[in-house]
Structures are given as C-alpha cells and as structure tokens.
Motif scaffolding. Structure first.
Motif, short mmCIF file in Angstrom:
data_model
loop_
_atom_site.label_atom_id
_atom_site.label_comp_id
_atom_site.label_asym_id
_atom_site.label_seq_id
_atom_site.Cartn_x
_atom_site.Cartn_y
_atom_site.Cartn_z
N PRO A 1 48.38 38.54 54.03
CA PRO A 1 47.41 38.94 55.05
C PRO A 1 46.18 38.03 55.04
O PRO A 1 45.76 37.54 53.99
N ARG A 2 45.61 37.86 56.20
CA ARG A 2 44.47 36.94 56.33
C ARG A 2 43.20 37.53 55.73
O ARG A 2 42.44 36.82 55.08
N PHE B 1 32.31 43.84 51.30
CA PHE B 1 32.71 42.44 51.46
C PHE B 1 34.04 42.31 52.20
O PHE B 1 34.92 43.16 52.08
N GLN B 2 34.14 41.19 52.94
CA GLN B 2 35.40 40.83 53.59
C GLN B 2 35.66 39.35 53.35
O GLN B 2 34.78 38.52 53.50
N VAL B 3 36.91 39.05 52.95
CA VAL B 3 37.31 37.67 52.69
C VAL B 3 38.28 37.23 53.78
O VAL B 3 39.30 37.88 54.01
N ASP B 4 37.92 36.17 54.47
CA ASP B 4 38.81 35.56 55.45
C ASP B 4 39.53 34.41 54.74
O ASP B 4 38.95 33.34 54.53
N GLN B 5 40.78 34.64 54.34
CA GLN B 5 41.48 33.65 53.54
C GLN B 5 41.88 32.41 54.35
O GLN B 5 42.06 31.33 53.78
N GLN B 6 41.99 32.56 55.65
CA GLN B 6 42.33 31.40 56.48
C GLN B 6 41.14 30.44 56.57
O GLN B 6 41.29 29.23 56.43
N ARG B 7 39.96 31.00 56.78
CA ARG B 7 38.76 30.17 56.88
C ARG B 7 38.07 29.99 55.53
O ARG B 7 37.11 29.25 55.43
N GLU B 8 38.57 30.70 54.52
CA GLU B 8 38.01 30.65 53.16
C GLU B 8 36.52 30.98 53.19
O GLU B 8 35.68 30.27 52.65
#
Length: 202
Positions: free
Chosen positions: A25-26, A33-40
C-alpha cells in the motif's frame, strides 16, 4: 572514518534511490502521521516533516513490522551496505534519536518508538495501510491516553463547588440546631418553673 560516518547520517533524498519502490500500500498511518511511500514523504496533520535519508528508512522499517521488534542488525543491513565501514551502533542510535525528535517522541515516555533493551526497537502504536490518503489515527490514539488523565481532572473540578455549597449550609444547620436546642431548654425551664409554682400554691 569520520567523514564516512557523517555522510551516511546527513545525506538526503539521493540516499533513498538505492531502495526499490514499495510494492504494498502507498500510504501508512499512525497517530497523527501519514507516510506516502511513493513520494517518500511524512506528514503530521497535513504538514510535511523533514525526514530524510536513513531517518525515513528507519521509520519505514518500523512500519513494516508494527508491534514487532525490529532488531538493530535488521536496521544495519537495511541502512548500510556490507562493505560500508561505520560505527553501526553509534549510527543506529543517532538515526533512531533523530527519528524520535522529528516525531516529538522520547526514550523516557515513548509514544511511538520503544527501545527493546539489547534487541532493537518497536513501533508501539496501531498503524494502518491504505492505497488512498486518509485522516490520521490520532483521535483514537489520544483517547486511549486521555482515559488515564481525564478522570482526575473531572473529579477535581466539582469538589470546590460541592464544598462551597455544603459547608455554609452545614454551618447554618448547626447554628439553627443550636438555637432550637437553646429555645427548647429555655422553654423547658420556664415550664418546669411554672409547674413548680402551680403545685406550690393550691
């Protein structure tokens, strides 16, 4: 040795290019907190945090195993190639401390990252994975912590009101009771005196 250590800690976005993009999942969420793994990228209530390089990678490693221990050896293998010559223990400590500082966490009273002595670290809050952005998990997390703090505050507030109301009422009641008792004694004395006089004179 020293230049190599400094460069591994302070490098930024270029350092992440060594890692393959996430296949799961992205978005990952925990607390506010929220982590956007695509945009890091990491955001707190919508505001972007400056988590760079290895600090970001440590957070992702912890999110990959929520509630489980991520060993120091796992972090070493994830953060530094086998041929890198650095003081791994010192660098892991420094990197985790930077992550804690960015999250507003502490070692004494950990809210997010707990140190497991002689083993590693553990993410101690619930996390959630999704392919779409969502609201932070903070309300549920805060409510659990607030349960332990709220009752004393609620219990302390009404106390002054009760004491302010009942104390004067109690004092007035005692005064009234005293007056009635005094009046009763006076009346009894008068009645006894009157009865005595009435029986003395036929």
């Amino acid at each position: 040795m020293t230049p190599n250590v400094i460069s591994t800690l302070d490098t930024g976005m270029d350092e992440r290019s060594n890692f393959a993009p996430p296949s799961g999942p992205r978005f990952m969420r925990f607390g506010p907190f929220q982590v956007d793994q695509q945009r890091e990228e990491v955001t707190k209530n919508g505001s972007r945090l400056k988590l760079q390089g290895k600090v970001y990678q440590v957070l992702v490693a912890l999110l990959d195993k929520p509630g489980e221990v991520v060993t120091r050896e796992e972090l070493r293998q994830r953060l530094w190639p086998a041929d890198t010559h650095v003081n791994y223990d010192a660098n892991v400590n420094t990197t985790v401390n930077k992550l804690r500082q960015a999250l507003g966490d502490s070692t004494e009273k950990p809210l997010y990252i707990e140190t497991i002595p002689r083993k590693g670290y553990c993410l101690v809050v619930p996390s959630e994975a999704s392919d779409v952005p969502g609201t932070p998990l903070e309300p549920e997390f805060v409510s659990e912590n607030a349960l332990a703090q709220a009752p004393p505050a609620l219990a302390d507030e009404p106390a002054p009101k009760r004491s302010g109301f009942w104390v004067p009422l109690g004092v007035a009641g005692l005064i009234l009771a005293g007056m009635l008792l005094g009046a009763g004694i006076t009346l009894t004395t008068l009645l006894i005196g009157h009865f005595a006089q009435a029986t003395r004179w036929p």
